[in-house]
Scaffold this active site. Structure first.
Site, PDB file in Angstrom:
ATOM      1  N   LYS A   6      -5.834 -19.534 -30.494  1.00 16.98           N
ATOM      2  CA  LYS A   6      -4.473 -19.008 -30.670  1.00 16.98           C
ATOM      3  C   LYS A   6      -4.117 -18.905 -32.153  1.00 16.98           C
ATOM      4  O   LYS A   6      -3.481 -17.928 -32.574  1.00 16.98           O
ATOM      5  CB  LYS A   6      -3.482 -19.927 -29.943  1.00 16.98           C
ATOM      6  CG  LYS A   6      -2.162 -19.255 -29.653  1.00 16.98           C
ATOM      7  CD  LYS A   6      -1.338 -20.080 -28.679  1.00 16.98           C
ATOM      8  CE  LYS A   6      -0.001 -19.400 -28.406  1.00 16.98           C
ATOM      9  NZ  LYS A   6       0.786 -20.141 -27.398  1.00 16.98           N
ATOM     10  N   MET A  27     -22.598  -9.139   8.271  1.00 13.30           N
ATOM     11  CA  MET A  27     -23.980  -9.334   7.842  1.00 13.30           C
ATOM     12  C   MET A  27     -24.464 -10.745   8.168  1.00 13.30           C
ATOM     13  O   MET A  27     -25.619 -10.945   8.565  1.00 13.30           O
ATOM     14  CB  MET A  27     -24.113  -9.044   6.338  1.00 13.30           C
ATOM     15  CG  MET A  27     -25.537  -9.078   5.843  1.00 13.30           C
ATOM     16  SD  MET A  27     -26.597  -7.961   6.747  1.00 13.30           S
ATOM     17  CE  MET A  27     -26.488  -6.488   5.739  1.00 13.30           C
ATOM     18  N   PHE A  59      -3.759 -28.704 -23.104  1.00 14.96           N
ATOM     19  CA  PHE A  59      -3.308 -27.951 -21.938  1.00 14.96           C
ATOM     20  C   PHE A  59      -4.059 -26.622 -21.857  1.00 14.96           C
ATOM     21  O   PHE A  59      -4.101 -25.856 -22.806  1.00 14.96           O
ATOM     22  CB  PHE A  59      -1.793 -27.701 -22.018  1.00 14.96           C
ATOM     23  CG  PHE A  59      -1.285 -26.891 -20.847  1.00 14.96           C
ATOM     24  CD1 PHE A  59      -1.376 -27.387 -19.547  1.00 14.96           C
ATOM     25  CD2 PHE A  59      -0.755 -25.624 -21.042  1.00 14.96           C
ATOM     26  CE1 PHE A  59      -0.930 -26.642 -18.469  1.00 14.96           C
ATOM     27  CE2 PHE A  59      -0.304 -24.869 -19.966  1.00 14.96           C
ATOM     28  CZ  PHE A  59      -0.397 -25.380 -18.677  1.00 14.96           C
ATOM     29  N   GLN A  60      -4.654 -26.364 -20.726  1.00 15.51           N
ATOM     30  CA  GLN A  60      -5.436 -25.160 -20.462  1.00 15.51           C
ATOM     31  C   GLN A  60      -6.604 -24.976 -21.432  1.00 15.51           C
ATOM     32  O   GLN A  60      -7.012 -23.858 -21.724  1.00 15.51           O
ATOM     33  CB  GLN A  60      -4.535 -23.915 -20.439  1.00 15.51           C
ATOM     34  CG  GLN A  60      -3.606 -23.948 -19.234  1.00 15.51           C
ATOM     35  CD  GLN A  60      -2.883 -22.647 -18.955  1.00 15.51           C
ATOM     36  OE1 GLN A  60      -2.619 -21.880 -19.860  1.00 15.51           O
ATOM     37  NE2 GLN A  60      -2.565 -22.409 -17.697  1.00 15.51           N
ATOM     38  N   GLU A  94      -7.515 -12.579 -12.366  1.00 14.17           N
ATOM     39  CA  GLU A  94      -8.478 -12.220 -13.407  1.00 14.17           C
ATOM     40  C   GLU A  94      -9.786 -11.707 -12.814  1.00 14.17           C
ATOM     41  O   GLU A  94     -10.477 -10.886 -13.420  1.00 14.17           O
ATOM     42  CB  GLU A  94      -8.751 -13.406 -14.338  1.00 14.17           C
ATOM     43  CG  GLU A  94      -7.592 -13.761 -15.262  1.00 14.17           C
ATOM     44  CD  GLU A  94      -6.564 -14.688 -14.619  1.00 14.17           C
ATOM     45  OE1 GLU A  94      -6.689 -14.994 -13.412  1.00 14.17           O
ATOM     46  OE2 GLU A  94      -5.630 -15.107 -15.330  1.00 14.17           O
TER      47      GLU A  94
HETATM   48  C1  LIG Z   1     -18.337 -14.233  -2.502  1.00 18.30           C
HETATM   49  C2  LIG Z   1     -19.329 -14.203  -1.393  1.00 18.30           C
HETATM   50  N1  LIG Z   1     -19.319 -15.165  -0.455  1.00 18.30           N
HETATM   51  C3  LIG Z   1     -20.215 -15.131   0.560  1.00 18.30           C
HETATM   52  C4  LIG Z   1     -21.130 -14.141   0.655  1.00 18.30           C
HETATM   53  C5  LIG Z   1     -22.152 -14.126   1.787  1.00 18.30           C
HETATM   54  N2  LIG Z   1     -21.982 -12.918   2.607  1.00 18.30           N
HETATM   55  C6  LIG Z   1     -22.778 -11.837   2.448  1.00 18.30           C
HETATM   56  S1  LIG Z   1     -22.356 -10.595   3.474  1.00 18.30           S
HETATM   57  C7  LIG Z   1     -21.141 -11.494   4.184  1.00 18.30           C
HETATM   58  C8  LIG Z   1     -20.300 -10.941   5.297  1.00 18.30           C
HETATM   59  C9  LIG Z   1     -19.425  -9.840   4.868  1.00 18.30           C
HETATM   60  O1  LIG Z   1     -18.521  -9.564   5.908  1.00 18.30           O
HETATM   61  P1  LIG Z   1     -17.572  -8.327   5.837  1.00 18.30           P
HETATM   62  O2  LIG Z   1     -16.891  -8.279   4.521  1.00 18.30           O
HETATM   63  O3  LIG Z   1     -16.666  -8.332   7.011  1.00 18.30           O
HETATM   64  O4  LIG Z   1     -18.552  -7.090   5.876  1.00 18.30           O
HETATM   65  P2  LIG Z   1     -19.577  -6.643   7.048  1.00 18.30           P
HETATM   66  O5  LIG Z   1     -20.874  -7.329   6.811  1.00 18.30           O
HETATM   67  O6  LIG Z   1     -18.961  -7.022   8.348  1.00 18.30           O
HETATM   68  O7  LIG Z   1     -19.692  -5.174   6.846  1.00 18.30           O
HETATM   69  C10 LIG Z   1     -21.080 -12.766   3.606  1.00 18.30           C
HETATM   70  C11 LIG Z   1     -20.139 -13.816   4.019  1.00 18.30           C
HETATM   71  C12 LIG Z   1     -21.124 -13.167  -0.369  1.00 18.30           C
HETATM   72  N3  LIG Z   1     -22.008 -12.186  -0.415  1.00 18.30           N
HETATM   73  N4  LIG Z   1     -20.201 -13.208  -1.358  1.00 18.30           N
END
Ligand SMILES: Cc1ncc(C[n+]2csc(CCOP(=O)(O)OP(=O)(O)O)c2C)c(N)n1
Lengths: 183, 577
Positions: free
Chosen positions: B179, B492, B129-130, B67
């Site tokens: 429902k 990042m 349920f659900q 979803e």
């Molecule tokens: C759902 C979610 N969990 C954690 C984060 C924190 N976060 C921001 S950027 C990042 C790293 C992303 O890594 P990648 O997808 O390999 O991309 P890159 O930065 O290497 O281009 C994380 C973990 C987020 N933004 N979203």
């Protein structure tokens, strides 16, 4: 500087709105001191009276967020000086054999309160007034053996003529086609 | 089969006697001119899926693999079409799986109408349920939500939902339908919602204030425009361009404002914020009049508010009154629809050039070019950079593509360097920064704009958050081009660990699967490239391929994105290295 603000919100009468409004405070870490909802003088429109203690800036911002909610008609905020407000308090005293009834009646009279019920084992006293006033009575009744105390949320009216009335009239003439949904 | 027309004019009504609530849902969506629904079936929404079965020609349903994929796909579609995305999900886990997408759409003002099934009304509150209280759960992440327990309330709720989702500051709405309401029969009539008392989507325009703003703009020596998604959401790109060109004022964009003004426009000075361009950040603290249009001064844009544009008079054009003075105090607030406001403003503003002031942006750009941009776009070191991949994509697509990005370093690099000619071409998760957004959003974007090239640029981390949507891409045969910029890190986060946590790489290194094999397993053709000399050819093969295609590009492992405004620093303290 933090001070007490009364936020008055006029809303449609819809399930879930209380939740939506209270969440605006939760998200901003603002504690609600009291909250009262009731019908307003306008049919189908509800009034929320919410008391918080915060800075003017934070209060103004939260009021805007409340007003932004879809089924909220209007939200106002007032300082204590701008409103006439009161709360209602009930006190329960146990009727022990040694209870000095005369002294109790004097305390009640002096505080502009009254005895609401004389039950078999208890006396219920009612007092309407500001928080300070109901609190003062609390302190004075305490030595008599207080067995129950409850205070309502604040109800308040602005000490100005209502601007909401004209706002509502303008809204209603403006949006000619008002959807009347009954779900 | 039926005599209904597909669309109804504002005051027309359509009706049909004795139909089920489920059929009413489908007919209401058709009345709102919905062509595609994203969703996933389950017990409490089964009657509606059954009704859908009879409307397969009129209403296309895309079954995603989760979803969350459905709602991000609907967001992607909404962002490129400007029309609300529509989602179906079942009760309980189906509904809760929508929450991230709702939060994302709420903060990025994306119009969505989500319809969730709910247990039958007599079972509400019995922990059936659900059963889940999706009304309470979704409340803070929807613009509006409603629970419907009676079939006859369905058309009214849907009409109101579409009106609320698309008007004023757009946003997601959720309709929870029990429902029994889906099953019950009633006499259906549909009427579009055109307004109701407690909702004023477009604040009235104050001409006096616009006049004051125009006077301020006309006498400004160093005026500066910041534009956000509000320009795109208001379809005000033409009026905005006219405003920029007439006044000669340099304009910089927020992450979501990107593509509202062509990137090569001489007055487009670049990107704002944490990883934005040098001049646009520094000169925020030098301008004399700051004109913010359809943007909300997010902390990623402003850095330290106490040292943000303190010298400037601020004019804020905004549709949402709650945004006025929320983060930055405005001297003149212009409430209203950006298109209307700009139309009026354009008649009052004088022509100007601001040549000396604009040169300042050029000077900063030259410095940034030498210190950052040149190295990123035309690297001389052996490892591939993200920037050179984006540069080649620009060339291969002639800046005509829709670029969809995930969250992280690749997102910042793609938004910094991608070039755009058309509006509604940049799709990314801005306010929420939702990893996993890109792949399903790209699918939705492709289905919403099939005539356009849609390129998904994703990190190796975020790709694995919604990797299952490769299945949906394969099944729908949507020709999405997917580029994984694989640095084998949560890049990042690793960058922050390097800069602010003494290189303690706590849980950021990834041991990745064979992305090419996985993609092929899903039926999406794929290849990988790690050599600069083969990059062009690999990208060309991807672009020329008829269907969807995944290209994994191996990137230098520990590159950083610069410039950077560290958290808590002022925009003028932006670091170039
Ligand atoms: C759902 C979610 N969990 C954690 C984060 C924190 N976060 C921001 S950027 C990042 C790293 C992303 O890594 P990648 O997808 O390999 O991309 P890159 O930065 O290497 O281009 C994380 C973990 C987020 N933004 N979203």
């Amino acid at each position: 500087m933090k001070q007490s603000y009364t936020i008055v919100v006029f809303t449609e009468n819809k399930i879930g709105l209380l939740n939506r409004i209270s969440a605006q405070f939760t998200q901003r870490h603002i504690n609600i001191e009291s909250l009262t909802t009731s019908e307003s003088e306008y049919p189908g429109i509800h009034r929320f009276t919410i008391v918080i203690e915060d800075t003017e800036e934070k209060t103004r911002k939260v009021v805007k967020q409340i007003e932004k909610q879809v089924e909220v008609l209007k939200a106002y905020c007032f300082t204590d000086a701008e409103t006439i407000h009161s709360e209602i308090a009930l006190y329960k005293i146990k009727r022990e054999d040694d209870l000095d009834l005369e002294k109790l009646h004097k305390v009640v009279r002096d505080n502009n309160a009254f005895v609401k019920e004389m039950l078999n084992g208890f006396i219920i006293i009612e007092k309407t007034g500001t928080k300070e006033e109901t609190h003062k009575l609390f302190d004075e009744l305490y030595p008599f053996g207080l067995h129950g105390f409850v205070r309502s949320g604040r109800v308040s009216l602005s000490n100005q003529m209502s601007t909401f009335k004209s706002y509502l009239e303008a809204l209603e003439t403006h949006s000619k086609e008002i959807i009347t949904d009954n779900f | 089969m039926d005599t209904l027309t597909k669309t109804v004019g504002e005051n027309e009504e359509i009706s049909k006697k004795n139909i089920s609530g489920s059929e009413a849902i489908i007919r209401s969506l058709l009345a709102e001119d919905v062509g595609t629904v994203f969703g996933y079936p389950g017990g409490a929404i089964m009657p509606t899926y059954d009704a859908l079965y009879h409307f397969q020609k009129e209403l296309k349903h895309v079954m995603t693999r989760h979803e969350q994929g459905a709602i991000h796909a609907a967001q992607g579609m909404a962002r490129v079409t400007g029309k609300p995305g529509v989602v179906f999900a079942t009760s309980g886990p189906g509904a809760t799986n929508l929450i991230t997408g709702l939060a994302d759409a709420k903060i990025d003002s994306t119009p969505l109408v989500c319809i969730t099934g709910q247990v039958a009304s007599p079972l509400l509150g019995t922990d059936a349920f659900q059963e889940t209280d999706i009304m309470s759960i979704s409340m803070p992440v929807t613009k509006w939500n409603i629970q419907v327990t009676k079939a006859e309330d369905i058309p009214g709720a849907i009409a109101k939902a579409f009106y609320i989702a698309t008007s004023g500051r757009p946003g997601p709405v959720l309709i929870d339908i029990t429902k029994d309401a889906q099953v019950a029969s009633f006499d259906f009539t549909y009427k579009h919602c055109t307004g109701f008392r407690s909702y004023v989507p477009n604040p009235a325009i104050d001409y006096d204030e616009i006049e004051k703003a125009a006077a301020l703009i006309n006498q400004a020596k160093k005026p500066y425009i910041l534009f956000g998604q509000g320009v795109i959401l208001a379809n005000a790109e033409d009026e905005f361009k006219e405003f920029v060109e007439k006044t000669g004022i340099p304009a910089a964009w927020t992450l979501l404002g990107l593509s509202a003004l062509p990137t090569d426009h001489p007055l487009n000075v670049g990107m704002l914020g944490m990883h934005g361009n040098y001049g646009p950040n520094v000169l925020t603290n030098e301008c004399d009049v700051l004109i913010a249009i359809g943007m909300r001064f997010d902390d990623r844009v402003t850095g330290d508010l106490n040292r943000y544009a303190k010298q400037a008079k601020v004019i804020h054009l905004e549709i949402d009154p709650a945004e006025i003075d929320k983060n930055v105090k405005s001297d003149i607030a212009l409430l209203g629809h950006a298109k209307d406001l700009l139309q009026v403003l354009n008649t009052m503003c004088k022509e100007n050039k601001h040549e000396a002031w604009r040169k300042k942006f050029d000077e900063y750009k030259a410095i940034e070019f030498e210190k950052v941009i040149e190295k990123e776009l035309n690297p001389t070191k052996p490892g591939l950079t993200m920037g050179e991949v984006v540069r080649r994509v620009n060339d291969l697509t002639d800046s005509e593509a829709v670029i969809v990005t995930d969250v992280g370093q690749h997102q910042m690099v793609a938004c910094r360097y991608a070039t755009f000619k058309k509006s509604k071409s940049n799709v990314t998760s801005g306010g929420l920064g939702t990893m996993g957004f890109c792949l399903p959003a790209a699918l939705g974007a492709k289905l919403g704009a099939p005539e356009r090239e849609v390129i998904a640029i994703i990190g190796d981390g975020g790709f694995q958050m919604t990797i299952q949507e490769l299945g949906t891409i394969s099944q729908t045969e949507a020709a999405v081009k997917i580029i994984i910029l694989n640095n084998q890190f949560l890049g990042m986060v690793r960058q922050w660990q390097q800069l602010f946590f003494d290189k303690r790489y706590s849980s950021t290194e990834l041991t990745n699967p064979d992305f090419v094999a996985i993609s092929k397993g899903f039926g999406v053709e794929a290849s990988t490239v790690s050599d600069r000399s083969k990059l062009d050819e690999a990208l060309k093969t991807m672009m020329d391929y008829e269907g969807s295609y995944l290209l994994e590009v191996m990137i230098e492992k520990e590159d950083n994105v610069f410039p950077m405004v560290p958290t808590g620093a002022s925009v003028e303290d932006i670091r170039l290295e």
